[in-house]
Design an enzyme around this catalytic site. Structure first.
Site: not given
Ligand code: ITT
Length: 204
Positions: A27, A82, A163, A185
């Site tokens: 991110k 999120d 992810g 992307k």
């Molecule tokens: P922060 O809360 O610290 O920002 P996190 O990875 O835990 O990090 P989230 O709780 O928002 O963030 O979880 C989002 C999840 O959804 C992320 O870990 C990925 O598994 C998936 N995800 C979200 N956006 C994505 C993307 O652009 N590409 C691939 N997977 C994604």
């Protein structure tokens, strides 16, 4: 959390420095690339500051929780996302629980877990959703959202991104997100679409 008052998107807070309130390096890369034209100094989360636990029941609640907690703690504007993957054949799972799906230890295991759940499943439709919140230390908030639909492959492809990127092919393309650069992307991704609105609101 009860931060229900969102500013109009042309809010005129002056911003020089913004803390990127995330522990996800993927991110961080996407925020930095998307917001470069604004000239803001994007600061990483300090090592001794922990992200709050995600106790909300929606993307918006969790994004607000992350951005507001960090903005209040550091006395600086903070940007949080999120997001999650909603799979039609799984009735929208894992959604807000995407980062914890299957209690897996890492992205590779999570992708394998998802593929197992979809074995022999012909409906491969899925949707990424992102809510981006920019929170100010005085409690003001801006909220932006983006969604992208696509299909899930039967095996991973590509090395970039993070992810579920290696499994997801957005509509209108043949590559997975993991086969795209951050620049490629952005225009089609859920987070990129949310950040486009933020850019427009701030004159970028
Ligand atoms: P922060 O809360 O610290 O920002 P996190 O990875 O835990 O990090 P989230 O709780 O928002 O963030 O979880 C989002 C999840 O959804 C992320 O870990 C990925 O598994 C998936 N995800 C979200 N956006 C994505 C993307 O652009 N590409 C691939 N997977 C994604």
């Amino acid at each position: 959390m009860t931060q229900e008052t969102y500013l109009p998107h042309d809010a005129e807070h002056r911003i020089d420095r913004v803390v990127v309130a995330t522990s996800n390096p993927g991110k961080v890369r996407e925020f930095a690339e998307a917001l470069a034209s604004l000239g803001w100094q994007l600061e990483p989360l300090p090592k001794d500051v922990e992200m709050p636990e995600e106790t909300g029941s929606s993307y918006q609640e969790n994004a607000s929780l992350k951005a507001c907690t960090i903005a209040a703690r550091l006395g600086l504007p903070a940007l949080a996302d999120d997001s999650g993957l909603e799979v039609d054949a799984l009735d929208g799972q894992p959604g807000i629980y995407s980062a914890r799906f299957g209690n897996c230890a890492n992205d590779t295991e999570r992708n394998t877990y998802l593929l197992d759940k979809l074995r022999d499943q012909s409906d491969r439709r899925a949707h990424f959703h992102s809510v981006v919140i920019l929170a100010y230390p005085d409690g003001d908030l801006e909220c932006y959202e983006g969604t992208v639909s696509g299909t899930l492959l039967e095996g991973p492809r590509g090395q970039d991104g993070f992810g579920y990127d290696p499994l997801f092919v957005p509509d209108g393309d043949t590559r997975t997100f993991a086969e795209m650069s951050v620049e490629e992307k952005r225009p089609v991704s859920h987070r990129g679409l949310a950040l486009k609105q933020l850019l427009e609101a701030h004159g970028g």
